[in-house]
Every structure is written in structure tokens, then in C-alpha cells.
Design an enzyme around this catalytic site. Structure first.
Site, PDB file in Angstrom:
ATOM      1  N   ASP A 203       0.894  -0.942   0.237  1.00  0.00           N
ATOM      2  CA  ASP A 203      -0.331   0.156  -0.125  1.00  0.00           C
ATOM      3  C   ASP A 203       0.812   1.555   0.073  1.00  0.00           C
ATOM      4  OD1 ASP A 203      -2.431   0.830   0.316  1.00  0.00           O
ATOM      5  OD2 ASP A 203      -2.449   1.426   2.239  1.00  0.00           O
ATOM      6  N   ASN A 208       0.702   6.556   3.248  1.00  0.00           N
ATOM      7  CA  ASN A 208       2.149   6.008   4.405  1.00  0.00           C
ATOM      8  C   ASN A 208       3.963   5.943   3.546  1.00  0.00           C
ATOM      9  OD1 ASN A 208      -0.192   4.102   5.456  1.00  0.00           O
ATOM     10  ND2 ASN A 208       0.116   3.222   3.309  1.00  0.00           N
ATOM     11  N   ASP A 220       3.358   1.538   8.130  1.00  0.00           N
ATOM     12  CA  ASP A 220       1.916   0.882   7.482  1.00  0.00           C
ATOM     13  C   ASP A 220       1.528  -0.399   6.993  1.00  0.00           C
ATOM     14  OD1 ASP A 220      -0.889  -0.281   7.857  1.00  0.00           O
ATOM     15  OD2 ASP A 220      -1.844   1.873   7.371  1.00  0.00           O
TER      16      ASP A 220
END
Length: 329
Positions: A203, A208, A220
Site C-alpha cells: 500500500d 504511508n 503501516d
């Protein structure tokens, strides 16, 4: 694995602080809920120390083994002095804790800002860092975590939306379009050939990444899976202009190749992976719709207008997958 029970949705500040204090810390009463929907994440003030980040895991998403595999990847990256925010371990080396019904982990607080994805220097540095990441990621596979693939992100998502969420007036158009999308995605994978799947962040968007002291700090890893390396690269490309994306890609890959060898065949997968992410995102919202936080914060979801726009976006992706892939300059 735990039941997806109401107490997760009713996690109180007192329970959060009690959980943190169960690990030997003394909270100072300050608590701030951070922007997270899949899990519950809080900044918790600690007496005479820097605040900690407490992450409470959503039941029925990951097993303990899958969470610990995420943690292990972070520890391996940290041991190579890579800029990741890894969970804290206690004296026994444990990083996943239990308090009442809740599983949680603790992280150091790390400040920073989002990277400037239009800045060639930032893209080059991000490529360097991801190249080093992926050397670690390819050293061994995940044993418990699933892969990012057509079945889990595509077919499973379409089945859920087509069965329970798409308005009846749009259902036929949605199912016909997604059938064509899956066929195009499969062609993209066939064109790429037998590319390698490694442990990736999964992701890797600007939200992030915390840019601090000219260094990208990655946070994360909750979506870490087995996937082609390009999954961590394509979200760094911004804008709709192909020439602009070509230039951005060149900077990222130049940095990446200093430490790892990027397989250019994976460029056939960029639009396929983007499409899978779009399908998966709508299904993620659908799967979480019984969580009171989702109708409250995603008021636009599951409306006739939303589904109409979603279908238009998917049609654009169908066209995008017919175009030649990006090339390395």
C-alpha cells in the site's frame, strides 16, 4: 481469530490507556485518535516520555501468524538500517499483545510530511529505498499471508459487489464490464510472463511515507502481501499524462536499480494492478459497511451516483489496459 464483535467498535479511551499501561507504561491521559479505519490507531501520551502509537487490530482480518509475519518483515528491514517504523518489542521479544478482547501493538511516534512525488530527487530516493526493501523482501516468502492476485482482489470483490451492493439498474452493466476487465487483467499478466512475487509493502502511496531529514520513512505495513515488485512502485506515479509518468518512472527505477534489478516485464502489470486496487477498494468499503465508522465517514459510498461513477472509472481502466505499457527510458 477473534469474532468481529461490537466491542471493537466501542473501544474507549480508558481501555486504550489500560492496554498500553498493561505493557508497563504510565499514560499521562492524553489520547488522540488517528486517521485509520481498517484498524484503530491512537497516539497515547506517556509520562515524561515521547508519546507512543497504539494500533488495535480489526478482528477477523489477519490471524496472529499473519500479523507476526508483517512484524517480522519490519524487523528484518530495521536490522538492515532501512527507514521503517517497526513495532516495539518487549523483553521477551514479543510485539503482538492481548488486552481483554483486543489484539494490539505499540510503535514509536515518527513525524514527517508526505514526499513530493513530482520532485525527481524524492522519486530517485524512494526508488533507492524500495530497491533495498525488496532485497530483503525477496530473501524469503510469507508463509501465512496471502498474495495480491486476480482471485482475491478481483474475482472475490466482483462477486461480493455484484451479489449484494450494485443497484439492480446497474448490475448487468457492472457484471458485463467486470468480465471484460478480468479478461484484460489476465492478458496483462500473460504479457508479463512468470514474474517473481516477493514480500512487498502493498500500500505504498504517499500517505504511508513520512519524509523527514531527506529520508522517506515507511509506515503501516498492514497490507503487506506477496506481489510483484512493481506493486510498490506504480503508486508513486502521479498525474494522467503519459510522458510525465514515463519521466517519474525513470527516476524511480534508476534509484531502484542501484540495489535491486527491476524486471521491466512487470510494467505490463501497472494498469492491471491499478484496476485490481479499484475493485478491491469498493469491496473493502462494502465488507466494512456494518462498522459504524464507515457510513459515518464514507457517506458517498453505496449510492446510485457512486456506483455510476465507479463504472465509468472502470471503463477508463479497460481502455488503459489496451494501451502499450509504460517503457523504461
Amino acid at each position: 481469530m477473534q469474532d468481529n464483535s461490537q466491542p471493537f467498535y466501542q473501544l474507549t479511551p480508558d481501555t486504550v490507556m489500560d492496554a498500553v499501561e498493561s505493557r508497563g507504561y504510565l499514560c499521562d491521559g492524553r489520547i488522540l485518535a488517528l486517521n485509520s479505519y481498517e484498524n484503530r490507531v491512537y497516539q497515547v501520551g506517556i509520562e515524561d516520555e515521547t508519546p507512543l502509537i497504539a494500533k488495535f487490530y480489526r478482528p477477523n482480518r489477519w490471524s496472529d501468524e499473519q500479523i507476526l509475519e508483517e512484524h517480522q518483515l519490519c524487523f528484518e528491514l530495521d536490522e538492515q538500517e532501512l527507514p521503517v517504523v517497526a513495532p516495539l518489542r518487549d523483553e521477551q521479544g514479543e510485539s503482538l499483545f492481548q488486552f481483554q478482547e483486543y489484539r494490539f501493538s505499540l510503535y514509536p511516534r515518527r513525524g514527517g510530511r508526505a514526499p513530493e512525488l513530482g520532485d525527481p530527487d524524492h522519486l530517485y530516493r524512494l526508488g533507492q529505498t524500495l530497491g533495498r526493501f525488496h532485497l530483503v523482501g525477496q530473501a524469503q516468502p510469507f508463509q501465512s499471508r496471502p498474495a495480491l492476485d486476480i482471485q482475491t482482489y478481483g474475482l472475490n470483490s466482483i462477486e461480493l459487489i455484484g451479489r449484494d451492493f450494485i443497484p439492480s439498474s446497474l448490475r448487468e452493466a457492472y457484471l458485463s464490464l467486470t468480465s471484460d476487465l478480468i479478461a484484460s487483467i489476465e492478458r496483462c499478466y500473460a504479457a508479463a510472463g512468470d514474474v517473481r512475487r516477493i514480500r512487498v509493502h502493498g500500500d505504498c502511496h504517499g500517505g504511508n511515507i513520512l519524509w523527514r531529514d531527506d529520508t522517506p520513512n515507511f509506515v503501516d505495513f498492514d497490507d503487506a502481501r506477496m506481489a510483484p515488485a512493481v506493486q510498490d512502485l506504480w503508486m508513486l506515479l502521479t498525474g494522467d499524462d503519459r510522458q510525465q509518468q514515463q519521466l517519474q518512472l525513470a527516476e524511480v527505477v534508476e534509484g531502484y536499480n542501484e540495489f535491486a534489478d527491476f524486471d521491466p516485464r512487470e510494467l505490463h502489470l501497472v494498469e492491471a494492478l491499478r484496476t485490481l486496487r479499484m475493485l478491491h477498494y469498493s469491496a473493502w468499503l462494502a465488507r466494512r459497511w456494518e462498522d459504524p465508522a464507515f457510513p459515518r465517514n464514507f457517506t458517498w459510498f453505496n449510492t446510485e451516483r457512486y456506483w455510476g461513477e465507479h463504472i465509468l472509472q472502470l471503463r477508463e481502466q479497460l481502455s488503459a489496459m489496451q494501451e502499450p505499457p509504460l517503457q523504461l527510458l
